[in-house]
Design an enzyme around this catalytic site. Structure first.
Site, mmCIF file in Angstrom:
data_model
loop_
_atom_site.group_PDB
_atom_site.id
_atom_site.type_symbol
_atom_site.label_atom_id
_atom_site.label_comp_id
_atom_site.label_asym_id
_atom_site.label_seq_id
_atom_site.Cartn_x
_atom_site.Cartn_y
_atom_site.Cartn_z
ATOM 1 N N LEU A 9 0.842 -1.193 0.000
ATOM 2 C CA LEU A 9 0.000 0.000 0.000
ATOM 3 C C LEU A 9 0.875 1.241 0.000
ATOM 4 C CD1 LEU A 9 -2.774 -0.980 2.559
ATOM 5 C CD2 LEU A 9 -2.595 -1.515 0.128
ATOM 6 N N GLY A 54 1.009 -5.196 1.604
ATOM 7 C CA GLY A 54 -0.106 -5.250 0.661
ATOM 8 C C GLY A 54 0.258 -5.993 -0.622
ATOM 9 N N ASN A 78 4.911 -7.576 6.494
ATOM 10 C CA ASN A 78 5.903 -6.963 7.389
ATOM 11 C C ASN A 78 5.329 -5.797 8.198
ATOM 12 O OD1 ASN A 78 5.576 -5.314 5.142
ATOM 13 N ND2 ASN A 78 7.651 -4.514 5.236
ATOM 14 N N GLU A 79 3.994 -5.734 8.306
ATOM 15 C CA GLU A 79 3.360 -4.562 8.926
ATOM 16 C C GLU A 79 3.964 -4.189 10.282
ATOM 17 O OE1 GLU A 79 1.791 -6.672 7.077
ATOM 18 O OE2 GLU A 79 0.306 -5.614 5.862
HETATM 19 C C1 LIG Z 1 -5.877 -2.882 15.101
HETATM 20 C C2 LIG Z 1 -5.770 -2.858 13.620
HETATM 21 C C3 LIG Z 1 -6.805 -2.075 12.972
HETATM 22 C C4 LIG Z 1 -6.737 -1.601 11.756
HETATM 23 C C5 LIG Z 1 -5.600 -1.770 10.826
HETATM 24 C C6 LIG Z 1 -4.508 -0.829 11.026
HETATM 25 C C7 LIG Z 1 -3.512 -0.625 10.172
HETATM 26 C C8 LIG Z 1 -3.614 -1.038 8.815
HETATM 27 C C9 LIG Z 1 -2.480 -1.758 8.270
HETATM 28 C C10 LIG Z 1 -2.280 -1.370 6.868
HETATM 29 C C11 LIG Z 1 -1.673 -2.462 6.089
HETATM 30 C C12 LIG Z 1 -0.525 -1.969 5.328
HETATM 31 C C13 LIG Z 1 -0.106 -2.556 4.254
HETATM 32 C C14 LIG Z 1 1.033 -2.070 3.454
HETATM 33 O O1 LIG Z 1 1.216 -2.494 2.355
HETATM 34 S S1 LIG Z 1 2.076 -0.888 4.119
HETATM 35 C C15 LIG Z 1 3.377 -0.687 2.938
HETATM 36 C C16 LIG Z 1 4.411 -1.731 3.126
HETATM 37 N N1 LIG Z 1 5.443 -1.561 2.160
HETATM 38 C C17 LIG Z 1 6.723 -1.537 2.488
HETATM 39 O O2 LIG Z 1 7.108 -1.674 3.630
HETATM 40 C C18 LIG Z 1 7.627 -1.335 1.326
HETATM 41 C C19 LIG Z 1 8.712 -0.413 1.652
HETATM 42 N N2 LIG Z 1 9.559 -0.272 0.493
HETATM 43 C C20 LIG Z 1 10.599 -1.069 0.257
HETATM 44 O O3 LIG Z 1 10.895 -2.021 0.967
HETATM 45 C C21 LIG Z 1 11.417 -0.726 -0.936
HETATM 46 O O4 LIG Z 1 11.104 0.580 -1.309
HETATM 47 C C22 LIG Z 1 11.156 -1.662 -2.154
HETATM 48 C C23 LIG Z 1 9.663 -1.762 -2.494
HETATM 49 C C24 LIG Z 1 11.728 -3.068 -1.868
HETATM 50 C C25 LIG Z 1 11.884 -1.062 -3.376
HETATM 51 O O5 LIG Z 1 13.222 -0.833 -3.040
HETATM 52 P P1 LIG Z 1 14.126 0.077 -4.009
HETATM 53 O O6 LIG Z 1 13.998 -0.394 -5.404
HETATM 54 O O7 LIG Z 1 15.472 0.137 -3.396
HETATM 55 O O8 LIG Z 1 13.406 1.512 -4.003
HETATM 56 P P2 LIG Z 1 13.414 2.597 -2.853
HETATM 57 O O9 LIG Z 1 13.385 1.972 -1.495
HETATM 58 O O10 LIG Z 1 14.517 3.559 -3.107
HETATM 59 O O11 LIG Z 1 11.994 3.283 -3.071
HETATM 60 C C26 LIG Z 1 11.727 4.163 -4.179
HETATM 61 C C27 LIG Z 1 10.795 5.272 -3.741
HETATM 62 O O12 LIG Z 1 9.494 4.681 -3.425
HETATM 63 C C28 LIG Z 1 9.137 5.022 -2.078
HETATM 64 N N3 LIG Z 1 8.328 3.912 -1.541
HETATM 65 C C29 LIG Z 1 8.697 2.632 -1.456
HETATM 66 N N4 LIG Z 1 7.682 1.873 -0.966
HETATM 67 C C30 LIG Z 1 6.667 2.727 -0.741
HETATM 68 C C31 LIG Z 1 5.344 2.557 -0.243
HETATM 69 N N5 LIG Z 1 4.858 1.354 0.119
HETATM 70 N N6 LIG Z 1 4.560 3.651 -0.168
HETATM 71 C C32 LIG Z 1 4.995 4.867 -0.524
HETATM 72 N N7 LIG Z 1 6.248 5.108 -1.022
HETATM 73 C C33 LIG Z 1 7.066 4.025 -1.121
HETATM 74 C C34 LIG Z 1 10.457 5.222 -1.382
HETATM 75 O O13 LIG Z 1 10.293 5.994 -0.233
HETATM 76 C C35 LIG Z 1 11.231 5.945 -2.478
HETATM 77 O O14 LIG Z 1 10.746 7.287 -2.562
HETATM 78 P P3 LIG Z 1 11.672 8.500 -3.046
HETATM 79 O O15 LIG Z 1 10.799 9.710 -2.983
HETATM 80 O O16 LIG Z 1 12.809 8.574 -2.057
HETATM 81 O O17 LIG Z 1 12.133 8.145 -4.431
#
Ligand SMILES: CC/C=C\C/C=C\CCCC/C=C/C(=O)SCCNC(=O)CCNC(=O)[C@H](O)C(C)(C)COP(=O)(O)OP(=O)(O)OC[C@H]1O[C@@H](n2cnc3c(N)ncnc32)[C@H](O)[C@@H]1OP(=O)(O)O
Length: 202
Positions: A9, A54, A78-79
């Protein structure tokens, strides 16, 4: 995008926004899950890169998962590592794939599994060389489509209906839970720290 199946997400949709925004966002996420997990079509995930949270959920919604055989690619819910909690229907989807104990370990630790471990854990069904992911998915699709459709569809529905009904029944309460959880100052802070860490790692 090469090397990433899905980054999960969009974290920016869950930080610094209004409660109305969070509610509309969460309804859309629920809708995605209801459509994909509840689809009567054959769905095969061709996982060509990392797939956190997500992204993992989307893959788990599919009938069969084929992942590129590269230990640099990892998949998992990994939340907890972000300081947030996988909702009950994320948890149910994982339990229905790998069982209760493995899900508890995975979720509490917020584990991301490199491809070979993901295969051992049953999070994915098959590993193939990176350049064979699409063709392996097409071959798996042909096999699944060779099963009589009505029988396969009824079987899929029998397996998934209890989880789907559970969310449908609690949909509004789940949205309210999400909004009150995500809008807490402490949770917003955790998300901000996680985003800062992502940017620093460059
Ligand atoms: C009691 C409970 C009640 C209710 C529920 C409560 C809560 C709800 C839970 C919600 C569930 C959530 C689900 C999710 O999916 S959360 C998102 C999880 N995602 C991650 O952790 C991914 C993180 N990202 C990475 O690990 C890496 O970025 C990735 C995808 C492996 C790619 O790596 P790489 O190629 O090296 O690229 P960068 O890391 O340099 O990233 C490029 C750029 O993208 C931005 N970015 C990455 N992932 C996200 C993301 N998920 N959302 C927004 N932005 C993201 C990153 O910051 C970089 O940005 P920049 O501006 O620096 O270029």
């Amino acid at each position: 995008v090469s090397k990433i199946f899905s980054a999960g997400l969009d974290i920016t949709e869950m930080s610094g926004k209004s409660n109305e925004h969070y509610a509309a966002f969460w309804r859309a996420v629920q809708e995605m899950w209801l459509k994909l997990y509840g689809s009567n079509m054959v769905t095969i995930a061709a996982i060509n890169g990392s797939s956190p949270a997500g992204g993992c959920l989307m893959a788990l919604c599919c009938d069969y998962r084929i992942m590129a055989d590269n230990p640099k690619f990892a998949i998992g819910l990994n939340e907890t590592q972000l300081g947030i909690v996988a909702p009950f229907w994320f948890k149910d989807t994982m339990i229905n794939t790998i069982g209760n104990r493995a899900t508890e370990l995975s979720l509490q630790l917020g584990q991301m599994y490199p491809a070979p471990e993901a295969l051992k854990f049953g999070l994915v069904d098959k590993l193939v060389p990176e350049d064979k992911v699409q063709s392996a998915a097409a071959a798996a699709m042909s096999q699944w489509l060779s099963v009589p459709d009505h029988a396969r569809q009824l079987t899929k529905s029998m397996m998934r209906k209890p989880a789907i009904d559970r969310l449908v029944k609690q949909r509004e309460a789940d949205i309210n839970n999400f909004v009150s959880f995500i809008s807490k100052d402490s949770i917003q802070k955790s998300l901000q720290i996680y985003m800062d860490r992502l940017k620093q790692k460059k």
